[in-house]
Design a protein around this motif. Structure first.
Motif, short mmCIF file in Angstrom:
data_model
loop_
_atom_site.label_atom_id
_atom_site.label_comp_id
_atom_site.label_asym_id
_atom_site.label_seq_id
_atom_site.Cartn_x
_atom_site.Cartn_y
_atom_site.Cartn_z
N THR A 163 0.81 -1.22 0.00
CA THR A 163 0.00 0.00 0.00
C THR A 163 0.85 1.27 0.00
O THR A 163 0.66 2.14 -0.86
N PRO A 164 1.79 1.45 0.92
CA PRO A 164 2.63 2.66 0.84
C PRO A 164 3.55 2.66 -0.37
O PRO A 164 3.93 3.73 -0.86
N ALA A 165 3.91 1.48 -0.87
CA ALA A 165 4.75 1.41 -2.07
C ALA A 165 4.03 2.03 -3.26
O ALA A 165 4.66 2.64 -4.14
N VAL A 178 14.93 9.38 3.39
CA VAL A 178 14.71 9.20 4.82
C VAL A 178 13.35 9.78 5.24
O VAL A 178 12.69 9.26 6.14
N SER A 179 12.91 10.84 4.56
CA SER A 179 11.58 11.38 4.82
C SER A 179 10.51 10.38 4.45
O SER A 179 9.51 10.21 5.15
N ILE A 184 6.06 6.51 5.63
CA ILE A 184 5.36 5.23 5.45
C ILE A 184 5.09 4.54 6.79
O ILE A 184 4.09 3.83 6.93
N CYS A 185 5.95 4.78 7.77
CA CYS A 185 5.68 4.25 9.12
C CYS A 185 4.44 4.91 9.71
O CYS A 185 3.55 4.24 10.25
N LEU A 186 4.37 6.22 9.60
CA LEU A 186 3.22 6.96 10.10
C LEU A 186 1.95 6.58 9.35
O LEU A 186 0.88 6.41 9.94
N PHE A 187 2.08 6.43 8.03
CA PHE A 187 0.93 6.06 7.20
C PHE A 187 0.38 4.70 7.59
O PHE A 187 -0.84 4.51 7.72
N LEU A 419 0.17 13.98 7.99
CA LEU A 419 1.37 13.18 8.22
C LEU A 419 2.55 13.68 7.37
O LEU A 419 3.69 13.67 7.83
N PHE A 420 2.28 14.13 6.15
CA PHE A 420 3.35 14.70 5.33
C PHE A 420 3.90 15.98 5.97
O PHE A 420 5.11 16.19 6.03
N LYS A 421 3.00 16.82 6.46
CA LYS A 421 3.44 18.07 7.10
C LYS A 421 4.20 17.78 8.39
O LYS A 421 5.19 18.45 8.71
N LEU A 422 3.74 16.78 9.14
CA LEU A 422 4.45 16.39 10.36
C LEU A 422 5.84 15.86 10.04
O LEU A 422 6.82 16.18 10.72
N THR A 423 5.92 15.04 9.00
CA THR A 423 7.22 14.52 8.56
C THR A 423 8.15 15.65 8.19
O THR A 423 9.34 15.67 8.54
#
Length: 449
Positions: A163-165, A178-179, A184-187, A419-423
């Motif tokens: 799914t994240p792939a 690295v971002s 993907i962990c958060l997702f 999650l993108f903004k948090l990353t």
């Protein structure tokens, strides 16, 4: 200064991996004592089901390398390795995360709301199956009663991996490696796991209460990835050089073949048994894909574009996405229509100028997001399910599907954007302009074709 900070973050990444390994070494692993209300005796295991699910799990795993080739062939020459690696790395990152907490969040004891005296889950108890506690050879009475629970957990893990792939295709050629790992962990924890629980757990809110039907992941996998990809595109912005020439069309053909092959495990395996439903899902999967592939190339020609190998491949994948939520619920003739209509809609959106201006590198939203939406709508219209779909008088099923569609779209899009903004707060999402110009293969990995 930035490079020094990044070095520190890699130290943190290594430390987290070490913690996982050491925790596993000292974890007091809990096993099933014997048959009870939750777990069956091993005597209930059906050998044919075990053989098929082992095979299906291997097929689904193969889809992630297939996706790597599919995406890798489409990007520019300077970004092939980095794009492919982002798919491959999910096999490592998500697999460990799944064992530690992902499976428990997805299929653990429901945590949610009580309606009519019944508890419906929004997410699972993260401690229930942490580090695969109680996940062994005993079948789970409610989730998979004829196969070892460990096999069910590993089969589901492959879905969590790919799914994240899928999202990587939208962010190719500009996201920092690295971002991406952090995202993907958060997702997986905050978007995939709740959706998986709500749709596929026996007491999940969307599946059990609202009656949402998602046979193999049109909602859980493709819609979540498609809308997350769109959110990522908006957060990252356009590439500096939007024009590119696909590097290796044979890679795309190879990737499509591997995806198509693996999708038989993805869809037919979701019956969780070697039975008539798996056979029907196997058949509808390939027929929908064949229909979509032909429709895509013929529709291209009607629009004045030449028939292309890449178009045929994209069409085939769109058909596979479309049939996924309904694979075990519809007949062969209906699967032809699934592929036909979804290919037209996805093709139109993939070439829509307004969508193009957002620079979704490999049209992930137009293919996976829209394909998942179409699959969910068509399932609500045509599926032969309990309660009936729309053409069988099931207005409630249709209405609940439309409600869930809006909910899943909003949750996936806005959740992923957050999650993108948090990353980005912890690690810049985009590589530098110089790194982007050099290409991510060299700037991020010091490798080249």
């Amino acid at each position: 200064m930035i490079e020094k900070k990044l070095e520190k973050r890699w130290i943190v990444a290594f430390a987290i991996t070490a913690i996982f390994a050491i925790t596993g070494l000292f974890w007091k692993h809990a096993t099933v004592a014997g048959p009870d209300a939750e777990f069956n005796s091993t005597d209930t295991i059906v050998a044919a089901d075990v053989a098929w699910l082992l095979t299906a799990s291997c097929l689904v795993l193969l889809m992630t390398p297939g996706l790597a080739f599919f995406y890798g062939g489409m990007v520019g020459r300077k970004n092939v390795i980095s794009t492919m690696l982002k798919s491959f790395i999910c096999l490592g990152v998500i697999s460990l995360l799944w064992v530690a907490v992902g499976f428990s969040l997805s299929f653990g004891t429901p945590l949610g709301i009580e309606i009519g005296g019944v508890h419906y889950g929004i997410i699972g108890d993260p401690t229930k199956f942490a580090f695969f506690d109680f996940v062994d050879e005993h079948p789970n009475a409610k989730m998979a009663s004829t196969i070892p629970f460990i096999l069910f957990a590993l089969f589901q893990m492959k879905f969590a991996v790919i799914t994240p792939a899928i999202i990587t295709g939208a962010l190719a050629e500009r996201i920092r490696f690295v971002s991406f790992l952090l995202f993907i962990c958060l997702f997986c924890i905050f978007i995939y796991a709740p959706l998986c629980h709500m749709v596929w757990h026996p007491n999940g809110l969307l599946g059990a209460y609202f009656g949402v039907k998602d046979f193999a992941g049109g909602t859980v996998v493709h819609m979540s990835a498609g809308f997350a990809a769109l959110a990522g595109v908006l957060c990252l912005g356009k590439r500096k050089n939007v024009e590119y020439i696909p590097t290796n069309i044979p890679f795309v053909l190879l990737g499509t073949g591997l995806l198509w092959f693996g999708w038989f495990g993805f869809n037919a395996g979701s019956s969780l048994a070697a039975n008539h439903t798996s056979a029907m899902a196997f058949a509808t999967t390939t027929i929908a894909s064949a229909s979509a592939m032909l429709t895509w190339v013929f529709f291209d020609r009607l629009q004045g574009r030449k028939v292309s190998a890449m178009g045929a491949c994209i069409g085939a994948v769109v058909g596979l996405v479309a049939i996924t939520p309904a694979a075990g619920f519809v007949s062969i003739p209906k699967s032809i229509f699934f592929g036909f209509i979804t290919a037209i809609v996805s093709n139109s959106l993939a070439h829509w100028k307004k969508l193009k201006q957002y620079d979704d590198t490999l049209d992930v939203f137009a293919c996976h997001g829209v394909g998942g939406i179409m699959g969910m709508i068509l399932t609500a219209v045509f599926a032969e399910v309990e309660g009936g779909s729309l053409i069988y008088g099931g207005w409630d099923v249709f209405g609940h599907h439309m409600m869930a569609l809006v909910l899943v779209a909003a949750f996936s899009f806005f959740g992923a954007m957050l999650l993108f903004k948090l990353t980005n707060v912890f690690i810049p999402l985009r590589v530098s302009e110089e790194s982007e110009q050099l290409g991510l293969d060299l700037s991020q990995h010091d490798e080249s074709l």
